[in-house]
Scaffold this active site. Sequence first.
Site, PDB file in Angstrom:
ATOM      1  N   CYS A 289      -9.495   8.926  -0.879  1.00  0.00           N
ATOM      2  CA  CYS A 289      -8.102   9.360  -1.081  1.00  0.00           C
ATOM      3  C   CYS A 289      -8.005  10.883  -1.196  1.00  0.00           C
ATOM      4  O   CYS A 289      -8.294  11.586  -0.242  1.00  0.00           O
ATOM      5  CB  CYS A 289      -7.498   8.644  -2.286  1.00  0.00           C
ATOM      6  SG  CYS A 289      -5.678   8.662  -2.250  1.00  0.00           S
TER       7      CYS A 289
ATOM      8  N   LYS B 141       6.425   8.331  -1.809  1.00  0.00           N
ATOM      9  CA  LYS B 141       5.083   7.811  -2.034  1.00  0.00           C
ATOM     10  C   LYS B 141       4.820   6.598  -1.146  1.00  0.00           C
ATOM     11  O   LYS B 141       5.656   5.707  -1.024  1.00  0.00           O
ATOM     12  CB  LYS B 141       4.906   7.421  -3.501  1.00  0.00           C
ATOM     13  CG  LYS B 141       3.509   6.920  -3.839  1.00  0.00           C
ATOM     14  CD  LYS B 141       3.393   6.582  -5.327  1.00  0.00           C
ATOM     15  CE  LYS B 141       1.982   6.164  -5.688  1.00  0.00           C
ATOM     16  NZ  LYS B 141       1.837   5.849  -7.135  1.00  0.00           N
TER      17      LYS B 141
ATOM     18  N   SER C 202      -2.183   4.477  -1.911  1.00  0.00           N
ATOM     19  CA  SER C 202      -1.384   5.011  -3.009  1.00  0.00           C
ATOM     20  C   SER C 202      -1.444   6.529  -2.908  1.00  0.00           C
ATOM     21  O   SER C 202      -2.343   7.167  -3.437  1.00  0.00           O
ATOM     22  CB  SER C 202      -1.941   4.530  -4.354  1.00  0.00           C
ATOM     23  OG  SER C 202      -1.215   5.078  -5.428  1.00  0.00           O
TER      24      SER C 202
ATOM     25  N   HIS D 235      -7.671   3.102  -0.752  1.00  0.00           N
ATOM     26  CA  HIS D 235      -8.406   2.736  -1.963  1.00  0.00           C
ATOM     27  C   HIS D 235      -8.994   1.340  -1.835  1.00  0.00           C
ATOM     28  O   HIS D 235      -8.564   0.405  -2.514  1.00  0.00           O
ATOM     29  CB  HIS D 235      -7.489   2.786  -3.176  1.00  0.00           C
ATOM     30  CG  HIS D 235      -7.164   4.162  -3.651  1.00  0.00           C
ATOM     31  ND1 HIS D 235      -8.046   4.934  -4.386  1.00  0.00           N
ATOM     32  CD2 HIS D 235      -6.041   4.916  -3.498  1.00  0.00           C
ATOM     33  CE1 HIS D 235      -7.480   6.094  -4.670  1.00  0.00           C
ATOM     34  NE2 HIS D 235      -6.276   6.112  -4.149  1.00  0.00           N
TER      35      HIS D 235
ATOM     36  N   GLU E 209     -11.547   0.372  -3.109  1.00  0.00           N
ATOM     37  CA  GLU E 209     -12.194   0.031  -4.383  1.00  0.00           C
ATOM     38  C   GLU E 209     -11.218  -0.543  -5.411  1.00  0.00           C
ATOM     39  O   GLU E 209     -11.645  -1.065  -6.454  1.00  0.00           O
ATOM     40  CB  GLU E 209     -12.880   1.271  -4.967  1.00  0.00           C
ATOM     41  CG  GLU E 209     -11.987   2.231  -5.711  1.00  0.00           C
ATOM     42  CD  GLU E 209     -11.133   3.138  -4.833  1.00  0.00           C
ATOM     43  OE1 GLU E 209     -10.393   3.974  -5.379  1.00  0.00           O
ATOM     44  OE2 GLU E 209     -11.203   3.003  -3.586  1.00  0.00           O
TER      45      GLU E 209
ATOM     46  N   ARG F 103       3.569   2.278 -14.411  1.00  0.00           N
ATOM     47  CA  ARG F 103       3.403   3.603 -15.014  1.00  0.00           C
ATOM     48  C   ARG F 103       4.405   4.597 -14.455  1.00  0.00           C
ATOM     49  O   ARG F 103       5.024   5.370 -15.191  1.00  0.00           O
ATOM     50  CB  ARG F 103       1.977   4.087 -14.758  1.00  0.00           C
ATOM     51  CG  ARG F 103       1.665   5.485 -15.278  1.00  0.00           C
ATOM     52  CD  ARG F 103       0.458   6.046 -14.551  1.00  0.00           C
ATOM     53  NE  ARG F 103       0.735   6.225 -13.117  1.00  0.00           N
ATOM     54  CZ  ARG F 103      -0.195   6.383 -12.192  1.00  0.00           C
ATOM     55  NH1 ARG F 103      -1.479   6.349 -12.523  1.00  0.00           N
ATOM     56  NH2 ARG F 103       0.136   6.563 -10.920  1.00  0.00           N
TER      57      ARG F 103
END
Length: 302
Positions: A142, A163, A192, A235, A237, A249
């Site tokens: 990322c 985003k 993300s 991502h 992972e 969040r």
Amino acid sequence: MPINIPKNLPARDALKEEKIFVMDEGRAVSQDIRPLNILIVNLMPEKERTELQILRLLGNTPLQINITFLRMATHKAKTVSEYHLDNFYKTFGDVKHRRFDGMIITGAPIEHLQFEDVNYWEELIDIMEWSKENVTSSLHVCWGAQAALYYHYGIDKVALPKKVSGIYQHRLMDSKNRLLRGFDEVFNAPHSRYTDVPTNAIVKHPELNLLATTFANETFMAMSKDAKHIMITGHLEYDATTLADEYARDLEKGIDVDMPQNYFPNNDVNERPLNTWRSHSHLLFSNWLNYFVYQQTPFIWT
């Protein structure tokens, strides 16, 4: 074979619960084997969560691996205890005299900043420059991928209007590359990010190969032609619930973000997302460790 991690690292119990083979230093030194030494430059704020995600993938190989975690000496972490950092992390000054078989540079939630405005950018430059001679192969994730493309190859990131968050389908652009061995021609991966990397800049660069893109032709995976640097803009992972936690969040902070795409069943935030990228995550890490670290690194560094 196991990953060798510090005895009291919090991720240890979770890994053992998942039946991932781990051992501590005491048992590792009794084995007559040359382990791989992997340096993890963890730039994520929730360091313990990132540790578990990456260790889970590194532990799914037949190789013994020694792990060293690295933090930025020029940055004060706010969401992890000093005890954790002091006990389980090194700084660049502690390790720069060593050589590593592999290195992972994680993402970081700082895409809104220009690279030169990041308070640890000069320190990260020192690490990336040092890695040219002292690391066999580096995996960048990322923001870490964007930083590597900018520093090593002069390709800057581009800001997006909103985003990008969700699970997206990807296609292979170089199916014969060993990093992608076993990959389906279409596969899922989480994204993300607030920025993008121009695909045409990678295609035109004489030192880079484009390995995979989204179906919107956005860069997902690229590799240097000498295989020293691998850049992944998403991502793989991530856990099944990581995007949900990030979404909650962001909303709590009052940030205007869309619901992650192709993620919540029936677009219902109360339903648990399914992990549809796990097998390709394990494939990626095992292919990297096998073909680009284990088979390329010297048995004895000179």
